[in-house]
Design an enzyme around this catalytic site. Structure first.
Site, mmCIF file in Angstrom:
data_model
loop_
_atom_site.group_PDB
_atom_site.id
_atom_site.type_symbol
_atom_site.label_atom_id
_atom_site.label_comp_id
_atom_site.label_asym_id
_atom_site.label_seq_id
_atom_site.Cartn_x
_atom_site.Cartn_y
_atom_site.Cartn_z
ATOM 1 N N LEU A 177 0.827 -1.200 0.000
ATOM 2 C CA LEU A 177 0.000 0.000 0.000
ATOM 3 C C LEU A 177 0.860 1.248 0.000
ATOM 4 C CD1 LEU A 177 -2.575 1.721 0.487
ATOM 5 C CD2 LEU A 177 -2.348 1.166 2.926
ATOM 6 N N SER A 178 0.508 2.221 -0.858
ATOM 7 C CA SER A 178 1.132 3.534 -0.852
ATOM 8 C C SER A 178 2.640 3.417 -1.047
ATOM 9 C CB SER A 178 0.763 4.246 0.448
ATOM 10 O OG SER A 178 1.069 5.610 0.370
ATOM 11 N N ALA A 179 3.443 3.839 -0.059
ATOM 12 C CA ALA A 179 4.895 3.699 -0.200
ATOM 13 C C ALA A 179 5.243 2.228 -0.346
ATOM 14 C CB ALA A 179 5.607 4.295 0.994
#
Length: 512
Positions: A177-179
């Site tokens: 997720l995300s980074a």
């Protein structure tokens, strides 16, 4: 909707993460969600507890303190259901900024499917010592490239887990997720020889940035690269490698203000180009939660890239709390109640035993109205609604094709008495390409004279629950009526239940 958070130490925010430990695989750049100072303070306090050795937060998650070379200074946590057989798949799941391994384990829903379908999980964890927001360094070429830093540490974790669980090295997957999504894309580019597939949730294309300054442009704008230029970033990450390439799922909210939705399009362009296929979808499908699925098939007609776009969703991981097979996870900061992304990702990879999607990727829609119309001790009969344009239908039993018919009824024979079977059906067009599978139904053959008192039923715990002879609580299964403990809720723990009264069953292993 969740508020905006950064993926890098500067602007914006992403999920949090604590403590470090080793592993080796190349992380990739992706912004991580950053929380407000008060939230960060709370996270820091809570995450400090996770730095302890054995269980990290959620029950069953264990820290591995020695897993090999760890140049990225990461921590390794793992989970595997009891009785996991050799040759099972392995999934690596990477949290976002301000998040932790325990946080991701608790909310993402991956444990449910590890228990249900039988695979091991690895949760890499970074810390504020590596990045002020506990983000994976998807934007740093000294940390997210093959053989270096965090990427190399993740690969060490994979090697350690493969050795420990005797995993199928051809079925290793990574998601984030995300980074963590940015690092996932980097890892797929860095180690296409190690990962069979990946899923980038609210993330960025592989090697989108090599510096923190460039990361902001990736996160908030478009890099204006052609599909070939995006594909070159993958190809140059492991020069000399020519395939096979990982199969990639891309998840993105259309109202994401932390990672602009254009990143999903750029990811689609990147990985379709790597696969040598066009950017026009082979088919589209509407899914729960306002989700549109666009599928891009390889030359053999199997999904190579899947793009899931969730209408109105902000930055985060899509979850869908509930007890249904298609539901998973729990809500929290950057865990948004829309659709269970982990379920669809796992099916895309074939972790449910379907071989990848439980059907195909043709343009025909999934059949509706699948119903069990009758059972005997050795057969199960099914019917479903007709699909316009279908030349035939393929019926799947427990994820494997059981037969093909031109009509909308099917009788599966040669079955075992007193046993539950899960069925789906997919429409096949005139070219022989199957569309997505229908929702599943469970048929239980009669046994011991029709299922009355004295009848015995031998099946795995998942099917026993589905057939109404047992129930599950907290991931464990108990016989209806007697409440005898049967072990974990999965498909490889098998018991025989004997019916001794109305809705009353006792464990009768070896006695029926």
């Amino acid at each position: 909707m969740e508020p905006t958070m950064p993926l890098t130490p500067l602007p914006s925010a992403t999920p949090h993460s604590p403590a470090p430990t080793p592993s080796a695989r190349r992380p990739r750049r992706h912004p991580a969600l950053a929380a407000v100072l008060s939230v960060l303070a709370l996270l820091a306090a809570g995450l400090g507890v996770l730095a302890a050795a054995a269980p990290a937060g959620a029950a069953g998650l264990t820290q591995v303190t020695s897993f090999g070379s760890n140049p990225g200074n990461l921590a390794m946590y793992e989970y595997a259901p009891a009785g996991l057989p050799s040759g099972a798949p392995l999934v690596v799941a990477m949290h976002g900024c301000t998040q932790s391994a325990s946080d991701y384990f608790t909310h993402s829903g991956w444990q449910k499917y590890a228990d249900l379908w039988g695979f091991a999980l690895v949760f890499p964890q970074t810390s504020s010592a590596n990045n002020s927001l506990s983000c994976f360094s998807w934007f740093d070429s000294t940390k997210d490239t093959r053989g270096k830093g965090e990427a190399a540490s993740v690969l060490s974790m994979v090697s350690s887990a493969e050795s420990q669980y005797h995993s199928d090295t051809h079925r290793v997957y990574v998601t984030g997720l995300s980074a963590g999504g940015g690092m996932t894309a980097d890892l797929l580019a860095d180690y296409p020889d190690a990962f069979a597939g990946g899923a980038v949730d609210s993330g960025l294309p592989a090697q989108c940035a090599a510096t923190q300054t460039a990361a902001s442009q990736c996160q908030y704008g478009s890099m204006n690269l052609t599909p070939a230029q995006w594909g070159d970033k993958v190809r140059s990450s492991d020069s000399g490698y020519s395939g096979p390439w990982p199969r990639v799922a891309i998840w993105q909210g259309t109202s994401d203000t932390t990672v602009q939705p254009v990143n999903a399009t750029e990811l689609r362009d990147q990985w379709t180009n790597v696969w040598g296929i066009g950017q026009t979808a082979s088919g589209t499908q509407s899914l729960p939660g306002g989700t549109t699925l666009s599928v891009y098939n390889d030359p053999q007609g199997k999904p190579a890239v899947e793009l899931y776009q969730i209408s109105g969703m902000n930055h985060g991981l899509a979850v869908d709390p509930g007890s249904g097979t298609e539901q998973c996870g729990s809500t929290g900061s950057y865990y948004i109640d829309t659709i269970c992304s982990s379920y669809y990702t796992a099916r895309f990879w074939g972790l449910d035993g379907s071989g990848g999607g439980g059907g195909g990727t043709g343009t025909l829609p999934a059949p509706t109205g699948l119903t069990v119309t009758g059972t005997t001790s050795t057969s199960a009969s099914l019917s479903w609604g007709a699909v316009s344009g279908a030349a035939s239908y393929t019926v799947y039993r427990n994820g494997t094709a059981a037969g093909s018919v031109t009509g909308t009824t099917f009788t599966d024979s040669g079955l075992t008495a007193g046993t539950s079977y899960t069925y789906t059906v997919a429409a096949v067009d005139s070219s022989g390409t199957a569309g997505p599978a229908s929702g599943a139904v469970t048929a239980t053959t009669t046994g011991g004279g029709g299922g009355g008192s004295g009848a015995c039923f031998t099946d795995n715990n998942y099917n026993q629950v589905a057939a109404g002879r047992a129930h599950q609580s907290g991931g464990y299964v108990y016989a209806d009526g007697s409440n005898q403990a049967m072990g974990l809720w999965n498909v490889f723990t098998v018991h025989t239940l004997k019916q001794t009264g109305t809705d009353f069953y006792v464990i009768a292993d070896g006695t029926c």
